[in-house]
Design an enzyme around this catalytic site. Sequence first.
Site, PDB file in Angstrom:
ATOM      1  NE  ARG A 151     -21.139 -15.406 -57.180  1.00  0.00           N
ATOM      2  CZ  ARG A 151     -20.161 -15.646 -56.412  1.00  0.00           C
ATOM      3  NH1 ARG A 151     -19.616 -16.904 -56.489  1.00  0.00           N
ATOM      4  NH2 ARG A 151     -19.568 -14.794 -55.555  1.00  0.00           N
ATOM      5  CE  LYS A 175     -20.219 -12.469 -59.410  1.00  0.00           C
ATOM      6  NZ  LYS A 175     -20.643 -11.106 -58.697  1.00  0.00           N
ATOM      7  CG  HIS A 246     -28.919 -14.085 -57.046  1.00  0.00           C
ATOM      8  ND1 HIS A 246     -27.907 -14.713 -57.474  1.00  0.00           N
ATOM      9  CD2 HIS A 246     -28.649 -13.053 -56.116  1.00  0.00           C
ATOM     10  CE1 HIS A 246     -26.683 -14.044 -56.851  1.00  0.00           C
ATOM     11  NE2 HIS A 246     -27.534 -13.159 -55.999  1.00  0.00           N
ATOM     12  NE  ARG A 249     -24.797 -16.182 -54.509  1.00  0.00           N
ATOM     13  CZ  ARG A 249     -23.700 -16.746 -54.175  1.00  0.00           C
ATOM     14  NH1 ARG A 249     -23.408 -17.752 -53.858  1.00  0.00           N
ATOM     15  NH2 ARG A 249     -22.735 -15.700 -53.708  1.00  0.00           N
ATOM     16  CG  HIS A 272     -20.652 -12.830 -50.762  1.00  0.00           C
ATOM     17  ND1 HIS A 272     -21.696 -12.917 -49.823  1.00  0.00           N
ATOM     18  CD2 HIS A 272     -21.067 -13.007 -51.824  1.00  0.00           C
ATOM     19  CE1 HIS A 272     -22.807 -12.840 -50.402  1.00  0.00           C
ATOM     20  NE2 HIS A 272     -22.497 -12.866 -51.609  1.00  0.00           N
ATOM     21  CE1 TYR A 281     -28.594 -13.600 -48.327  1.00  0.00           C
ATOM     22  CE2 TYR A 281     -26.236 -13.043 -48.380  1.00  0.00           C
ATOM     23  CZ  TYR A 281     -27.321 -13.450 -49.247  1.00  0.00           C
ATOM     24  OH  TYR A 281     -27.308 -13.699 -50.433  1.00  0.00           O
TER      25      TYR A 281
END
Length: 303
Positions: A151, A175, A246, A249, A272, A281
């Site tokens: 990210r 995160k 992004h 990514r 994730h 994806y």
Amino acid sequence: MEKDKSSVNIVKAYQRYLKLEKNYSPNTIEAYKHDLQSLLDYCKEAGKSPADLQLEDLEQFAVLFHEHGIGPTSQARILSGVRSFYRYLLLDGYIETDPTELLESPRLGEHLPEVLSTEEVDSMEAAIDLSKPEGQRNKAIIEVLFSCGLRVSELVNLKLSNLYLDEQYVRIFGKGSKERLVPVSPKAIKELRLWFSDRVHLQIQAGEEDYVFLNRRGHRLTRTMILIMIKRTAKDAGIRKTISPHTLRHSFATALLKGGADLRAIQAMLGHEDIGTTEIYTHIDTTTLREEILHHHPRNINH
């Protein structure tokens, strides 16, 4: 005493709630406020307070997204923020029922993020002027984003102390400060080492010594600086797609999937929490998959 239901007062009270009760960062609070702005604009035009809106009003508000050309992903994000806002209004006694309970979000399945091929990433890197002081740094940034799938917030906070280049991996704090180890390619290592040859000549500001990527004045970069640089580089390379950090990514994850990587492995490398987020994806790759089936399946080969 009856609560002041004016838009200004409600928004201030909501911001206090996000800061004190939810303990959100100033950046997160600003993002919530930004996404709420379109609802406040709608309220102003309708001459109503947010506390007065009913489901029909909010459905009409959602219809306006299409007129303003707001994409499905942004629509879903804004509506998520609106729901959070109304949950707070209910919790704090501004409203008696939550009008967003039956409000539908747009379907995201049809709207897939742009991806770049390896050749397009190569053309971006080739478009960088390496004679400029920031040239090698920018090349290393693009390669690390593409090779590691970071990210942009993870990239700007990347530290020298979290690089293990001899072992070919980097330690990332994603995160919620969740830690993960991400393999780093020989190409990215090469570009990083070339950047370090330039970096040693910078006058680095106190407290910034451990950050990998710095500007000419020795300060760490911001997300906006990287966004502008990537958009400009894509334009210089003649790429007409809508590009952001992004995108690299997404391109990293799509390249892994096409190469046969397991979805769980991709989930771990992207950081994730939910496999459902990674599953987008598989949708991106269906176009390629369909072409492969049409060309190679025995039922589709002309005899």
